[in-house]
Design an enzyme around this catalytic site. Structure first.
Site, PDB file in Angstrom:
ATOM      1  N   HIS A 195       1.480  -3.622   9.370  1.00 42.75           N
ATOM      2  CA  HIS A 195       2.910  -3.463   9.109  1.00 42.75           C
ATOM      3  C   HIS A 195       3.642  -2.854  10.282  1.00 42.75           C
ATOM      4  CE1 HIS A 195       2.847  -4.452   4.833  1.00 42.75           C
ATOM      5  NE2 HIS A 195       1.684  -3.817   4.781  1.00 42.75           N
ATOM      6  N   HIS A 197       0.837  -1.205   0.000  1.00 43.40           N
ATOM      7  CA  HIS A 197       0.000   0.000   0.000  1.00 43.40           C
ATOM      8  C   HIS A 197       0.871   1.254   0.000  1.00 43.40           C
ATOM      9  CE1 HIS A 197      -3.365  -2.656   0.933  1.00 43.40           C
ATOM     10  NE2 HIS A 197      -4.186  -1.650   0.851  1.00 43.40           N
TER      11      HIS A 197
HETATM   12  C1  LIG Z   1      -4.643  -8.479  -5.597  1.00 47.55           C
HETATM   13  C2  LIG Z   1      -3.954  -7.236  -6.028  1.00 47.55           C
HETATM   14  C3  LIG Z   1      -4.140  -6.748  -7.439  1.00 47.55           C
HETATM   15  C4  LIG Z   1      -3.165  -6.554  -5.211  1.00 47.55           C
HETATM   16  C5  LIG Z   1      -2.859  -6.977  -3.828  1.00 47.55           C
HETATM   17  C6  LIG Z   1      -2.958  -5.733  -2.952  1.00 47.55           C
HETATM   18  C7  LIG Z   1      -2.484  -6.042  -1.555  1.00 47.55           C
HETATM   19  C8  LIG Z   1      -3.366  -6.819  -0.672  1.00 47.55           C
HETATM   20  C9  LIG Z   1      -1.297  -5.630  -1.181  1.00 47.55           C
HETATM   21  C10 LIG Z   1      -0.757  -5.820   0.190  1.00 47.55           C
HETATM   22  O1  LIG Z   1      -0.509  -4.518   0.694  1.00 47.55           O
HETATM   23  P1  LIG Z   1       0.320  -4.397   2.066  1.00 47.55           P
HETATM   24  O2  LIG Z   1       1.666  -5.026   1.808  1.00 47.55           O
HETATM   25  O3  LIG Z   1       0.404  -2.917   2.333  1.00 47.55           O
HETATM   26  O4  LIG Z   1      -0.468  -5.129   3.122  1.00 47.55           O
END
Ligand SMILES: CC(C)=CCC/C(C)=C/COP(=O)(O)O
Length: 239
Positions: free
Chosen positions: A203, A161
């Site tokens: 995180h 994110h």
């Molecule tokens: C399924 C798709 C297209 C993207 C995954 C997005 C996601 C869940 C990312 C994890 O984000 P963090 O590392 O910030 O938790």
């Protein structure tokens, strides 16, 4: 000094962060698997400094995880943090960018949207690789209730994110003509996405800080490899 091979006390009902069972924070090395893997055996000073940094990171992240569940101290704010989490998720960004690309009736608009779409794909691939290599576990207090995740999303470093928010934030500020209040709003959104990752317990602080830096650098790559209309025509004809 707990052996790095010993079962992580924080997993065995000890302090949720660093393993001491009496609630005191044990800043000694080996409390976090990442510390054990990143240890530099030939430099005790560097090893201690790195372990202390990681220990402070775990401790601070635990303190800031005030929306990790409904009965946390800021549990009432959790729904808002979850909304911010969705606003930084890969699927809404990919779907929204693809829709704008499809609806765009100008070559310039299509060029910008296609480069944003390619940047989002680049971000996903890079974050997946780094997560798969580092394999840092998410904070112990995280309740994994995110929607639509990949298998690597069980890992914490870096925050996908945060990388996406930083990269998209730079992209929008560079390629959209926006009034000053909207530009401030974008910067605020980027900061809130990063903050929400720690408040939700998804995180550690270092996951987000590195994610912001990584996303900032990813935008530089998008600019360097910018797909011009001529390139698009060649690619379109090729495919
Ligand atoms: C399924 C798709 C297209 C993207 C995954 C997005 C996601 C869940 C990312 C994890 O984000 P963090 O590392 O910030 O938790």
């Amino acid at each position: 000094m707990p052996s790095p091979k010993a079962k992580n006390p924080s997993r065995s009902g000890g302090s949720p962060v660093l393993g001491s069972s009496n609630g005191r924070y044990d800043f000694r090395q080996g409390s976090d698997p990442t510390t054990a893997r990143l240890r530099c055996p030939e430099s005790p000073t560097r090893r201690r400094a790195l372990s202390s940094l990681l220990a402070i990171d775990l401790w601070l992240s635990k303190q800031l995880g005030v929306c990790a569940c409904e009965d946390s101290s800021w549990g009432s704010v959790r729904p808002l943090m979850k909304l911010i989490e969705v606003s930084g998720h890969g699927i809404p960004w990919l779907a929204g960018t693809a829709y704008c690309l499809y609806k765009s009736d100008s070559a310039a608009g299509q060029e910008v949207m296609l480069n944003l779409f390619m940047g989002l794909l680049f971000d996903l691939v890079l974050v997946t690789i780094v997560k798969a290599v580092v394999r840092r576990r998410r904070p112990a207090h995280n309740r994994m209730d995110m929607f639509a995740t990949f298998s690597v999303d069980r890992y914490s470093f870096p925050s996908g994110h945060a990388t996406r928010a930083a990269m998209c934030g730079r992209f929008l500020l560079a390629h959209l003509v926006l009034a000053a209040p909207l530009r401030v709003l974008i910067l605020l959104w980027v900061g809130l996405v990063g903050l929400s990752r720690v408040l939700l317990g998804r995180h550690n602080v270092t996951d987000v800080v590195f994610g912001f830096w990584m996303g900032y650098c990813q935008y530089n790559v998008v600019e360097m490899l910018w797909l011009s209309p001529q390139t698009l025509v060649i690619l379109w004809n090729f495919f």
